[in-house]
Enzyme design. Structure first.
Site, PDB file in Angstrom:
ATOM      1  N   ASN A  13      -1.269   6.862  -4.215  1.00 48.26           N
ATOM      2  CA  ASN A  13      -1.909   5.551  -4.025  1.00 48.26           C
ATOM      3  C   ASN A  13      -3.047   5.613  -3.011  1.00 48.26           C
ATOM      4  O   ASN A  13      -2.880   6.161  -1.912  1.00 48.26           O
ATOM      5  CB  ASN A  13      -0.888   4.547  -3.492  1.00 48.26           C
ATOM      6  CG  ASN A  13       0.200   4.227  -4.493  1.00 48.26           C
ATOM      7  OD1 ASN A  13       0.263   4.810  -5.566  1.00 48.26           O
ATOM      8  ND2 ASN A  13       1.066   3.302  -4.141  1.00 48.26           N
ATOM      9  N   ASP A  63       9.514  -3.223  -4.249  1.00 43.47           N
ATOM     10  CA  ASP A  63       9.718  -2.605  -2.936  1.00 43.47           C
ATOM     11  C   ASP A  63      10.939  -3.242  -2.271  1.00 43.47           C
ATOM     12  O   ASP A  63      10.829  -4.242  -1.561  1.00 43.47           O
ATOM     13  CB  ASP A  63       8.460  -2.785  -2.076  1.00 43.47           C
ATOM     14  CG  ASP A  63       8.609  -2.103  -0.720  1.00 43.47           C
ATOM     15  OD1 ASP A  63       9.719  -1.618  -0.419  1.00 43.47           O
ATOM     16  OD2 ASP A  63       7.621  -2.063   0.029  1.00 43.47           O
ATOM     17  N   ASP A  93       1.749  -3.597  -6.794  1.00 39.97           N
ATOM     18  CA  ASP A  93       1.984  -2.683  -5.661  1.00 39.97           C
ATOM     19  C   ASP A  93       2.861  -3.391  -4.624  1.00 39.97           C
ATOM     20  O   ASP A  93       2.545  -4.508  -4.203  1.00 39.97           O
ATOM     21  CB  ASP A  93       0.614  -2.323  -5.055  1.00 39.97           C
ATOM     22  CG  ASP A  93       0.690  -1.215  -4.033  1.00 39.97           C
ATOM     23  OD1 ASP A  93       1.590  -0.360  -4.134  1.00 39.97           O
ATOM     24  OD2 ASP A  93      -0.172  -1.198  -3.132  1.00 39.97           O
ATOM     25  N   HIS A  94       3.955  -2.767  -4.221  1.00 37.59           N
ATOM     26  CA  HIS A  94       4.875  -3.334  -3.214  1.00 37.59           C
ATOM     27  C   HIS A  94       5.307  -4.767  -3.553  1.00 37.59           C
ATOM     28  O   HIS A  94       5.164  -5.686  -2.736  1.00 37.59           O
ATOM     29  CB  HIS A  94       4.237  -3.320  -1.812  1.00 37.59           C
ATOM     30  CG  HIS A  94       4.067  -1.936  -1.284  1.00 37.59           C
ATOM     31  ND1 HIS A  94       5.113  -1.198  -0.779  1.00 37.59           N
ATOM     32  CD2 HIS A  94       2.978  -1.142  -1.209  1.00 37.59           C
ATOM     33  CE1 HIS A  94       4.666  -0.010  -0.417  1.00 37.59           C
ATOM     34  NE2 HIS A  94       3.376   0.058  -0.669  1.00 37.59           N
ATOM     35  N   GLY A 132      -0.024   5.841   0.764  1.00 36.43           N
ATOM     36  CA  GLY A 132      -0.807   6.224   1.946  1.00 36.43           C
ATOM     37  C   GLY A 132      -1.750   7.378   1.679  1.00 36.43           C
ATOM     38  O   GLY A 132      -1.985   8.218   2.556  1.00 36.43           O
ATOM     39  N   GLY A 133      -2.313   7.429   0.459  1.00 34.39           N
ATOM     40  CA  GLY A 133      -3.120   8.583   0.055  1.00 34.39           C
ATOM     41  C   GLY A 133      -4.475   8.713   0.742  1.00 34.39           C
ATOM     42  O   GLY A 133      -5.145   9.721   0.585  1.00 34.39           O
ATOM     43  N   SER A 144      -1.852  -5.657  -4.991  1.00 37.88           N
ATOM     44  CA  SER A 144      -0.869  -6.157  -4.023  1.00 37.88           C
ATOM     45  C   SER A 144      -0.670  -7.646  -4.291  1.00 37.88           C
ATOM     46  O   SER A 144      -1.493  -8.279  -4.973  1.00 37.88           O
ATOM     47  CB  SER A 144      -1.373  -5.945  -2.588  1.00 37.88           C
ATOM     48  OG  SER A 144      -2.490  -6.804  -2.353  1.00 37.88           O
TER      49      SER A 144
END
Ligand code: 13P
Length: 288
Positions: free
Chosen positions: A230, A106, A85-86, A209-210, A50
């Site tokens: 993820n 994102d 990520d994002h 949201g895994g 992130s």
């Protein structure tokens, strides 16, 4: 093995009906634990970073250089992608410069026209450099690094517009949420997932949201085209619990003082166990 783009591993996963895990990293110990476990399992893996974690580790260049050195020093032979990520639009360019092999832009909080414009620019840059690019439509719920999503279900027509730009993979909101799921969570919207799949065809889909999604839902999502899942919170919770137990038992008080090799070891083992468990559910073991 050098870092690879996520394209090939995700196309193989889509065709083989399994998913590759993206495990987010926060420091040297997490990264090492995830890489060693992927190697042990002979599983491809994606390391997620992130923007906040990148900043914490002093910047994306430190992260990229650390991961590349670890691949060499740990003799990692399985395919590894280093993925933002994002990412914000600016963050994407920083990671491209720093040597990441995969990027997520994102743009889900922008109006669709702006999401398309920005994604289109990044497709050009990533194609030229051989990097994989993930785009997002329909915000993922919950909070991550200060980014708050409402957990919308993506509009399948908008998904098609973004997929047609030539991205490598698409994260479509289907009611999934980052972090812990509330007790009254309605579950994944397989109706939305099937409608998105219908529109985007072969495009590998990404499930964020895994951590809290039940195994049967994960398996169904994979059968409907999800090829990347993820996981972040579960590693954090496992690390926290293992460290808390170690301290509660007073084990940190033995020895000369703070020794990260001892204090962080139980957390590292907990991360390894999480990666093993998730990779088993995702079906990626032995697929390197
Ligand atoms: P979790 O918070 O469920 O682990 O999800 C992580 C994620 O989707 C990172 O993008």
């Amino acid at each position: 093995m050098a870092l690879v783009s996520a394209k090939e591993m995700l196309e193989k996963a889509r065709d083989g009906k399994y998913a590759v895990g993206q495990f987010n990293i926060n420091n040297l110990e997490w990264t090492k634990s995830i890489l060693q476990t992927a190697e042990e399992l002979k599983s491809p893996v994606i390391l997620g970073v992130s923007e906040g974690a990148g900043k914490y580790m002093t910047g994306f260049k430190t992260v990229a250089d650390m991961v590349k050195a670890m691949l060499e020093c740990l003799n990692i032979t399985v395919p590894v992608a280093l993925h933002l990520d994002h990412g914000t639009y600016e963050g994407c360019y920083k990671c491209i410069e720093a040597g990441f092999s995969s990027i997520m832009f994102d743009g889900s909080h922008f109006p669709i026209a702006e999401n398309i414009e920005k994604t289109k620019e990044l497709v050009k840059v990533c194609k030229k450099r051989g990097l994989s690019l993930e785009a997002e439509v329909g915000a993922i719920g919950g909070e991550e690094d200060g980014v708050i999503g409402k957990g919308e279900c993506a509009n399948p027509d908008e998904c098609k517009r973004i997929a047609d730009l030539g991205v490598t993979m698409l994260a479509a909101g289907i009611g999934n949420i980052h972090g812990k799921y509330p007790a009254n969570w309605e579950g994944l919207s397989f109706e939305t997932l099937a409608a998105v799949k219908e529109k985007v065809g072969d495009m590998p889909l990404v499930l964020h949201g895994g951590t809290g999604i039940p195994t049967d839902m994960i398996k169904k999502a994979i059968s409907l085209g999800v090829a990347k899942i993820n996981v972040n919170t579960e590693c954090q919770l496992a690390f926290q619990e293992a460290t808390r137990k170690y301290i509660q038992e007073g084990k940190d008080l033995v020895g000369k003082g703070f020794d990260p090799r001892k204090l962080l070891a139980p957390g590292c083992e907990a991360i390894k166990a999480t990666v093993r468990e998730k990779s088993e559910i995702f079906g990626s073991i032995g697929k390197a």
